[in-house]
Design an enzyme around this catalytic site. Structure first.
Site, PDB file in Angstrom:
ATOM      1  N   ARG A  51      64.870 117.074  73.911  1.00 40.30           N
ATOM      2  CA  ARG A  51      64.856 116.169  75.055  1.00 40.30           C
ATOM      3  C   ARG A  51      63.470 115.820  75.554  1.00 40.30           C
ATOM      4  O   ARG A  51      63.145 114.657  75.776  1.00 40.30           O
ATOM      5  CB  ARG A  51      65.588 116.810  76.250  1.00 40.30           C
ATOM      6  CG  ARG A  51      67.052 116.559  76.307  1.00 40.30           C
ATOM      7  CD  ARG A  51      67.709 117.763  76.962  1.00 40.30           C
ATOM      8  NE  ARG A  51      67.495 118.894  76.076  1.00 40.30           N
ATOM      9  CZ  ARG A  51      68.316 119.211  75.106  1.00 40.30           C
ATOM     10  NH1 ARG A  51      69.423 118.554  74.935  1.00 40.30           N
ATOM     11  NH2 ARG A  51      68.052 120.219  74.287  1.00 40.30           N
ATOM     12  N   ARG A 101      53.325 120.741  75.056  1.00 42.27           N
ATOM     13  CA  ARG A 101      54.169 121.939  75.238  1.00 42.27           C
ATOM     14  C   ARG A 101      53.557 123.056  74.410  1.00 42.27           C
ATOM     15  O   ARG A 101      53.151 122.836  73.269  1.00 42.27           O
ATOM     16  CB  ARG A 101      55.589 121.659  74.757  1.00 42.27           C
ATOM     17  CG  ARG A 101      56.430 122.928  74.655  1.00 42.27           C
ATOM     18  CD  ARG A 101      57.876 122.652  74.427  1.00 42.27           C
ATOM     19  NE  ARG A 101      58.491 122.091  75.641  1.00 42.27           N
ATOM     20  CZ  ARG A 101      59.798 121.924  75.787  1.00 42.27           C
ATOM     21  NH1 ARG A 101      60.628 122.262  74.816  1.00 42.27           N
ATOM     22  NH2 ARG A 101      60.287 121.415  76.901  1.00 42.27           N
ATOM     23  N   HIS A 129      57.444 123.888  84.156  1.00 49.74           N
ATOM     24  CA  HIS A 129      57.924 122.724  83.396  1.00 49.74           C
ATOM     25  C   HIS A 129      58.100 121.575  84.394  1.00 49.74           C
ATOM     26  O   HIS A 129      59.213 121.194  84.736  1.00 49.74           O
ATOM     27  CB  HIS A 129      59.235 123.090  82.700  1.00 49.74           C
ATOM     28  CG  HIS A 129      59.698 122.121  81.654  1.00 49.74           C
ATOM     29  ND1 HIS A 129      59.168 120.850  81.506  1.00 49.74           N
ATOM     30  CD2 HIS A 129      60.653 122.261  80.689  1.00 49.74           C
ATOM     31  CE1 HIS A 129      59.788 120.246  80.501  1.00 49.74           C
ATOM     32  NE2 HIS A 129      60.684 121.082  79.985  1.00 49.74           N
TER      33      HIS A 129
END
Ligand code: NCD
Length: 304
Positions: A51, A101, A129
Site C-alpha cells: 500500500r 521506508r 509512520h
C-alpha cells in the site's frame, strides 16, 4: 526544504488543510492531474510494502509526475554496504522528493539531514509512520465527521506497531479523546509514548488485555497486525500472533456507528466475515491513502 519524519511536525492547522485538499482531490481529480508535471518522486523502500509504496507512486503519477526507486534493498547498493546518507545524497541528484521506508528507526531522519530535497518517512522500524496517520486521519474525518470527542480502541501489537505510535501523537492533540489500549502484556505501548504523549498531555487512557470487555465503548476500533518481523524469537511470535481475532460475534456488542480501521496488511486479526459489515472501513482507508499522499507531495514540493 521541509521533510516529514514525525507527524508532530505538522500543526493541527496543516493537518486540516491536507485533509481538505485530499477531500477536494477525491471530488475533483482532474484539477490536480498536472500539478507535479516534470517532478520526480524516488521511493526508497528497504522493507516490504504494498500500500504505502504503490499509493505514493500512484499519487505522484496522478499529479502528472514521474517515479523512480527500488522496492527491495537487495536491489540497491545498500546490499554492497552503502550508507543511508550516501544513498540519499546520490538519489537527490535524480529526484525532487524522496519517500523512504527502512527497518532501522531514524533512517529517514538521517536521510533528511543529508539532502536539500524533502524526505518523507514511509515507516521506520517500530517507530513512526506519519503518512499512514494522514491516511487514518482522512478516514476518521470522512467517516466520523471530525477529530474531537472520540473513544479510540487500539488493539494488537502496540509495542512494535509504528502506525499506532504516530496515530496517538496525532489524535492526542484533539479535544475529549480517550484511548483504550488493548494488547497482551508483552506488546503494551512503550513507556516513552505513555510518558511523552499520554501522561504529559493529561490524556485519559486505559490499558487492558480484553477486547470483549471494552468493545461496546468504542467509536473507533483500530486493529493491528502482530509485527512478527520485529520479534526476537519465533516462539513468542507464534504464541502472540492470534491474541485478538475480530469476528461478527464480538461485534454484536459494539456501537452501530463504530468504525473498524486497520492499516493493513491483515493476517488473522480480522475475520474475513467482518469485511461485509458496514462498520468495516479498512479497504476504504487504504484507498484514501493515495489522496492524502497527493496532498502531502504537493505541500512539500510547494506546488500551488
Ligand atoms: C503498516 C506498516 O507498514 O507499518 N502497513 C502499512 O503501511 N499500511 C502496518 C503493518 O505492516 O502491519
Amino acid at each position: 526544504m521541509r521533510s516529514l519524519i514525525d507527524i508532530r511536525e505538522l500543526s493541527v492547522e496543516e493537518i486540516d488543510e491536507l485533509v481538505k485538499v485530499a477531500n477536494d482531490i477525491i471530488d475533483n481529480p482532474a484539477k490536480y492531474s498536472e500539478k507535479c508535471k516534470g517532478k520526480i518522486l524516488a521511493t526508497l523502500f528497504f522493507e516490504p510494502s504494498t500500500r504505502t509504496r504503490l499509493s505514493f507512486e500512484s499519487a505522484m503519477l496522478n499529479l502528472g509526475g514521474n517515479v523512480i526507486g527500488f522496492s527491495d534493498s537487495q536491489n540497491s547498493s545498500a546490499s554492497k554496504g552503502e550508507s543511508v546518507a550516501d544513498t540519499t545524497k546520490i538519489v537527490s541528484g535524480y529526484a525532487d522528493i524522496i519517500a523512504m521506508r527502512h527497518p532501522k528507526e531514524g533512517a529517514p531522519l538521517v536521510a533528511s539531514m543529508n539532502t536539500d530535497i524533502p524526505v518523507i518517512n514511509a515507516g521506520d522500524g517500530g517507530h513512526n509512520h506519519p503518512t499512514q496517520t494522514l491516511t487514518d486521519l482522512l478516514t476518521i474525518n470522512r467517516e466520523k465527521g471530525g477529530f474531537n470527542n472520540l473513544t479510540i480502541g487500539l488493539c494488537g501489537d502496540l509495542k512494535f506497531g509504528r502506525t499506532v505510535h504516530s496515530l496517538i501523537s496525532a489524535m492526542s492533540r484533539y479535544d475529549n479523546i480517550k484511548f483504550i489500549l488493548i494488547s497482551p502484556d508483552e506488546l503494551k505501548i512503550p513507556d516513552y509514548i505513555k510518558k511523552n504523549e499520554l501522561e504529559a498531555k493529561n490524556l485519559e487512557y486505559v490499558e487492558t488485555t480484553s477486547l470483549e470487555d471494552v468493545i461496546g465503548e468504542l467509536d473507533i476500533l483500530y486493529m493491528t497486525r502482530v509485527q512478527g518481523e520485529r520479534f526476537f524469537n519465533e516462539q513468542d511470535y507464534i504464541r502472540l500472533r492470534d491474541s485478538y481475532i475480530l469476528t461478527p460475534k464480538k461485534l454484536e456488542a459494539a456501537k452501530e456507528d463504530l468504525i473498524i480501521m486497520h492499516p493493513l496488511p491483515r493476517v488473522n486479526e480480522i475475520s474475513v466475515a467482518v469485511d461485509n459489515d458496514p462498520r468495516a472501513c479498512y479497504f476504504k482507508q487504504a484507498r484514501y491513502g493515495k489522496f492524502v499522499r497527493m496532498a502531502l507531495i504537493m505541500k512539500l514540493l510547494e506546488v500551488e
